[in-house]
Design an enzyme around this catalytic site. Structure first.
Site, PDB file in Angstrom:
ATOM      1  N   HIS A   1     100.578 -63.345  14.340  1.00  0.00           N
ATOM      2  CA  HIS A   1     100.284 -64.706  14.039  1.00  0.00           C
ATOM      3  C   HIS A   1     101.272 -65.443  13.083  1.00  0.00           C
ATOM      4  O   HIS A   1     101.010 -66.595  12.678  1.00  0.00           O
ATOM      5  CB  HIS A   1      98.830 -64.898  13.607  1.00  0.00           C
ATOM      6  CG  HIS A   1      97.837 -64.509  14.365  1.00  0.00           C
ATOM      7  ND1 HIS A   1      97.241 -62.987  14.232  1.00  0.00           N
ATOM      8  CD2 HIS A   1      97.319 -64.790  15.690  1.00  0.00           C
ATOM      9  CE1 HIS A   1      96.271 -62.780  15.252  1.00  0.00           C
ATOM     10  NE2 HIS A   1      96.178 -63.796  16.163  1.00  0.00           N
ATOM     11  N   GLY A   2     102.251 -65.002  12.944  1.00  0.00           N
ATOM     12  CA  GLY A   2     103.519 -65.605  12.108  1.00  0.00           C
ATOM     13  C   GLY A   2     103.360 -65.657  10.592  1.00  0.00           C
ATOM     14  O   GLY A   2     103.997 -66.330  10.127  1.00  0.00           O
TER      15      GLY A   2
END
Length: 191
Positions: A156-157
Site C-alpha cells: 500500500h505504499g
C-alpha cells in the site's frame, strides 16, 4: 367423641413427614462440589490450549551474528516466524535520522529511542508493515528502499526512513523494535 392420635405430634397431620435439614445441606454442598469439578474439567483444557506450542517456545529467541553486516547494509533474519531486519547504519544515515524534526513524524521517536545506548549504528526491527502486515522491501540487496532510504511496503505504499520510522503512506506506527540485547560486540540475542 373425638379420638386423639397420640403417635402424631401436636400440630401435624399423620400424612406429613419432617424432612431432615442436614440431608438438604449435604445435597447442596454435593451439588456445588460436583459443579466446581465439572467447571474445572472444562476450563483447564481451554486455558492449556492458550499456552504457546513447544515449537513456538523453541523459536522464542534468535541469535544474529553482526560481524558480516557492512555499514549501510541490512540483513533479514527470522524471529518467531516473522521477518527481522538488522541494519548497520552509516554515520550519514545516523545524522539524517537525528536531523529529522520529531514534528514531521507521525509516530515521533528519536533514533536513540529505537537503538541501544552506545550502539546507535545497529537498528533492529520486525520486518512487518504496521498497516496490514506485509513485508517491506529495503533489507535485501537492490530492493526498493522508498523515498526516505529505509524501507518501502509494496502492498500500500508505506515508506519508512533509515530508522524504521513511518514517513508516508497508510501505516500508523513505526516498524516495531523487539526486545534484544548485545551478548558480545558482534552478536545480538533477540527475544
Amino acid at each position: 367423641m373425638a379420638t386423639v392420635d397420640s403417635a402424631v405430634p401436636p400440630g401435624e397431620s399423620s400424612g406429613e413427614q419432617l424432612e431432615n435439614p442436614r440431608r438438604r445441606d449435604y445435597l447442596s454442598i454435593g451439588a456445588v462440589a460436583f459443579a466446581g469439578v465439572g467447571a474445572g474439567a472444562i476450563v483447564l483444557p481451554i486455558i492449556n490450549s492458550m499456552s504457546p506450542a513447544a515449537d513456538t517456545l523453541a523459536l522464542s529467541s534468535t541469535e544474529v551474528d553482526l560481524s558480516a553486516i557492512q555499514p549501510g547494509q541490512s540483513v533479514k533474519a527470522t524471529f518467531r516466524k516473522q521477518p527481522l531486519f538488522v541494519r548497520n547504519l552509516t554515520p550519514q544515515e545516523i545524522a539524517a535520522a537525528d536531523a529529522t524534526p520529531l514534528s514531521e513524524l507521525r509516530d515521533p521517536q528519536t533514533l536513540a529511542e529505537r537503538t541501544k545506548e552506545g550502539k546507535a549504528n545497529w537498528l533492529v526491527t520486525l520486518g512487518v508493515c504496521t498497516h496490514l502486515g506485509c513485508v517491506p522491501l529495503g533489507a535485501g540487496e537492490g530492493e526498493n528502499k522508498g523515498a526516505f532510504g529505509g524501507y518501502f511496503c509494496p502492498c500500500h505504499g508505506s515508506a519508512y526512513d533509515t530508522a524504521g520510522r513511518i514517513r508516508s503512506g497508510p501505516a500508523p506506527t513505526n516498524l516495531a523494535v523487539p526486545d534484544y540485547e548485545f551478548t558480545s560486540d558482534t552478536t545480538i540475542l533477540v527475544g
